[in-house]
Design a protein around this motif. Sequence first.
Motif, PDB file in Angstrom:
ATOM      1  N   THR A   6       0.844  -1.185   0.000  1.00  0.00           N
ATOM      2  CA  THR A   6       0.000   0.000   0.000  1.00  0.00           C
ATOM      3  C   THR A   6       0.883   1.240   0.000  1.00  0.00           C
ATOM      4  N   ARG A   7       0.259   2.397  -0.010  1.00  0.00           N
ATOM      5  CA  ARG A   7       1.008   3.644  -0.141  1.00  0.00           C
ATOM      6  C   ARG A   7       1.427   4.254   1.187  1.00  0.00           C
ATOM      7  N   ASP A   8       0.974   3.673   2.310  1.00  0.00           N
ATOM      8  CA  ASP A   8       1.191   4.346   3.592  1.00  0.00           C
ATOM      9  C   ASP A   8       2.606   4.194   4.136  1.00  0.00           C
ATOM     10  N   ARG A   9       3.333   3.129   3.752  1.00  0.00           N
ATOM     11  CA  ARG A   9       4.681   2.907   4.278  1.00  0.00           C
ATOM     12  C   ARG A   9       5.566   2.387   3.156  1.00  0.00           C
ATOM     13  N   PRO A  10       6.891   2.489   3.298  1.00  0.00           N
ATOM     14  CA  PRO A  10       7.789   1.960   2.275  1.00  0.00           C
ATOM     15  C   PRO A  10       7.498   0.476   2.021  1.00  0.00           C
ATOM     16  N   PRO A  11       7.431   0.055   0.749  1.00  0.00           N
ATOM     17  CA  PRO A  11       7.095  -1.342   0.429  1.00  0.00           C
ATOM     18  C   PRO A  11       7.988  -2.369   1.114  1.00  0.00           C
ATOM     19  N   TYR A  12       9.295  -2.101   1.196  1.00  0.00           N
ATOM     20  CA  TYR A  12      10.182  -3.105   1.790  1.00  0.00           C
ATOM     21  C   TYR A  12       9.853  -3.342   3.260  1.00  0.00           C
ATOM     22  N   LEU A  13       9.397  -2.278   3.969  1.00  0.00           N
ATOM     23  CA  LEU A  13       9.020  -2.446   5.375  1.00  0.00           C
ATOM     24  C   LEU A  13       7.724  -3.233   5.499  1.00  0.00           C
ATOM     25  N   GLN A  14       6.779  -3.012   4.576  1.00  0.00           N
ATOM     26  CA  GLN A  14       5.535  -3.777   4.604  1.00  0.00           C
ATOM     27  C   GLN A  14       5.811  -5.267   4.382  1.00  0.00           C
ATOM     28  N   ILE A  15       6.714  -5.564   3.452  1.00  0.00           N
ATOM     29  CA  ILE A  15       7.067  -6.956   3.183  1.00  0.00           C
ATOM     30  C   ILE A  15       7.766  -7.570   4.395  1.00  0.00           C
ATOM     31  N   ALA A  16       8.727  -6.838   4.950  1.00  0.00           N
ATOM     32  CA  ALA A  16       9.451  -7.336   6.123  1.00  0.00           C
ATOM     33  C   ALA A  16       8.503  -7.566   7.292  1.00  0.00           C
ATOM     34  N   ASP A  17       7.560  -6.647   7.512  1.00  0.00           N
ATOM     35  CA  ASP A  17       6.602  -6.807   8.607  1.00  0.00           C
ATOM     36  C   ASP A  17       5.738  -8.049   8.404  1.00  0.00           C
ATOM     37  N   ALA A  18       5.326  -8.309   7.148  1.00  0.00           N
ATOM     38  CA  ALA A  18       4.476  -9.468   6.868  1.00  0.00           C
ATOM     39  C   ALA A  18       5.232 -10.765   7.126  1.00  0.00           C
ATOM     40  N   ILE A  19       6.490 -10.836   6.699  1.00  0.00           N
ATOM     41  CA  ILE A  19       7.282 -12.044   6.940  1.00  0.00           C
ATOM     42  C   ILE A  19       7.582 -12.189   8.424  1.00  0.00           C
ATOM     43  N   GLU A  20       7.846 -11.049   9.115  1.00  0.00           N
ATOM     44  CA  GLU A  20       8.070 -11.109  10.557  1.00  0.00           C
ATOM     45  C   GLU A  20       6.841 -11.652  11.266  1.00  0.00           C
ATOM     46  N   ALA A  21       5.638 -11.235  10.833  1.00  0.00           N
ATOM     47  CA  ALA A  21       4.406 -11.726  11.444  1.00  0.00           C
ATOM     48  C   ALA A  21       4.293 -13.239  11.290  1.00  0.00           C
ATOM     49  N   ASP A  22       4.696 -13.758  10.127  1.00  0.00           N
ATOM     50  CA  ASP A  22       4.670 -15.203   9.917  1.00  0.00           C
ATOM     51  C   ASP A  22       5.652 -15.908  10.858  1.00  0.00           C
ATOM     52  N   ILE A  23       6.797 -15.277  11.104  1.00  0.00           N
ATOM     53  CA  ILE A  23       7.802 -15.868  11.991  1.00  0.00           C
ATOM     54  C   ILE A  23       7.321 -15.848  13.445  1.00  0.00           C
ATOM     55  N   LEU A  24       6.810 -14.693  13.874  1.00  0.00           N
ATOM     56  CA  LEU A  24       6.395 -14.556  15.269  1.00  0.00           C
ATOM     57  C   LEU A  24       5.173 -15.403  15.598  1.00  0.00           C
ATOM     58  N   SER A  25       4.312 -15.630  14.601  1.00  0.00           N
ATOM     59  CA  SER A  25       3.114 -16.437  14.843  1.00  0.00           C
ATOM     60  C   SER A  25       3.404 -17.927  14.790  1.00  0.00           C
ATOM     61  N   GLY A  26       4.591 -18.305  14.287  1.00  0.00           N
ATOM     62  CA  GLY A  26       4.932 -19.711  14.173  1.00  0.00           C
ATOM     63  C   GLY A  26       4.626 -20.308  12.819  1.00  0.00           C
ATOM     64  N   ARG A  27       4.015 -19.517  11.924  1.00  0.00           N
ATOM     65  CA  ARG A  27       3.745 -20.037  10.581  1.00  0.00           C
ATOM     66  C   ARG A  27       5.055 -20.353   9.858  1.00  0.00           C
ATOM     67  N   LEU A  28       6.093 -19.583  10.167  1.00  0.00           N
ATOM     68  CA  LEU A  28       7.441 -19.900   9.715  1.00  0.00           C
ATOM     69  C   LEU A  28       8.251 -20.249  10.966  1.00  0.00           C
ATOM     70  N   ALA A  29       8.539 -21.509  11.154  1.00  0.00           N
ATOM     71  CA  ALA A  29       9.211 -21.962  12.367  1.00  0.00           C
ATOM     72  C   ALA A  29      10.711 -21.730  12.286  1.00  0.00           C
ATOM     73  N   GLU A  30      11.366 -21.794  13.443  1.00  0.00           N
ATOM     74  CA  GLU A  30      12.810 -21.669  13.502  1.00  0.00           C
ATOM     75  C   GLU A  30      13.464 -22.686  12.570  1.00  0.00           C
ATOM     76  N   GLY A  31      14.356 -22.217  11.699  1.00  0.00           N
ATOM     77  CA  GLY A  31      15.045 -23.095  10.768  1.00  0.00           C
ATOM     78  C   GLY A  31      14.322 -23.305   9.453  1.00  0.00           C
ATOM     79  N   ALA A  32      13.069 -22.818   9.357  1.00  0.00           N
ATOM     80  CA  ALA A  32      12.301 -22.982   8.115  1.00  0.00           C
ATOM     81  C   ALA A  32      12.843 -22.059   7.027  1.00  0.00           C
ATOM     82  N   SER A  33      12.683 -22.483   5.790  1.00  0.00           N
ATOM     83  CA  SER A  33      13.125 -21.669   4.661  1.00  0.00           C
ATOM     84  C   SER A  33      12.262 -20.422   4.535  1.00  0.00           C
TER      85      SER A  33
END
Length: 248
Positions: A6-33
């Motif tokens: 979206t236009r509200d924040r830099p795209p790279y930060l939006q992408i990083a936040d989305a992947i971080e959310a997957d990591i913190l929620s456990g959808r991407l586990a420790e050691g996962a690709s």
Amino acid sequence: MPPEVTRDRPPYLQIADAIEADILSGRLAEGASVPSVRQVAADWSVAMATATKAHGELRQRGLIQAIPGVGTVVASKGASVGHGAQGRSRHVRGTGHIYRDGEVAEIVAAGLVPAAKDVADALGLVSGAPVVRRERITRRQGDPVAWSVSWLPGELASVAPELVVPERVLVGTFALAAERTGRAVSGGREDVCAAPADEESSVRLGVQRGEAVLISHNWYFDEAGTVIEYGESVRRAGRWSTSSFSMA
């Protein structure tokens, strides 16, 4: 449905936040690709340079690491996400919960008390004004890792009575207060200093008096710059805290 920037924040930060959310929620586990730069660019319909910057942001946050012959994976939890004000706010944003996997907070006390001068100054109130005080000990695998106290303006007790009950607030006290008052948490500040443990810290954390600990004072602000919550915490040594910043 593919993710979109979206236009509200830099795209790279939006992408990083989305992947971080997957990591913190456990959808991407420790050691996962982790999705490669090329895959991120394709999934988000962004340039390779933007996807590369998102990966760099995640590395800077300590969330991913490159392993030769394997690729980019979720980093070890022992040295990954931050434990300070920034780390907590990112964790709430990503998962809706203030506590990390494996961490349990014991609420030692909660109630309305008169504000001491330093607390009143931090909250922008007059000395002696009623404030919500919440004290907790955070444990990981049964061991105390942090002792903290949070203060919020006393008026919040009427709209968020959970704040004066000695039970956990899973979304975080600052997030609950913001939600009940219709205010958005727009930022924060954290002052950090290493110091020798005093008598109370040694008792709360089970460390020797004089042992090195990390002391932090933190503030959460709404969009008008008004303090929603002020807190102080003492953390045991040996817990890495990772923060990131942009120079854009």
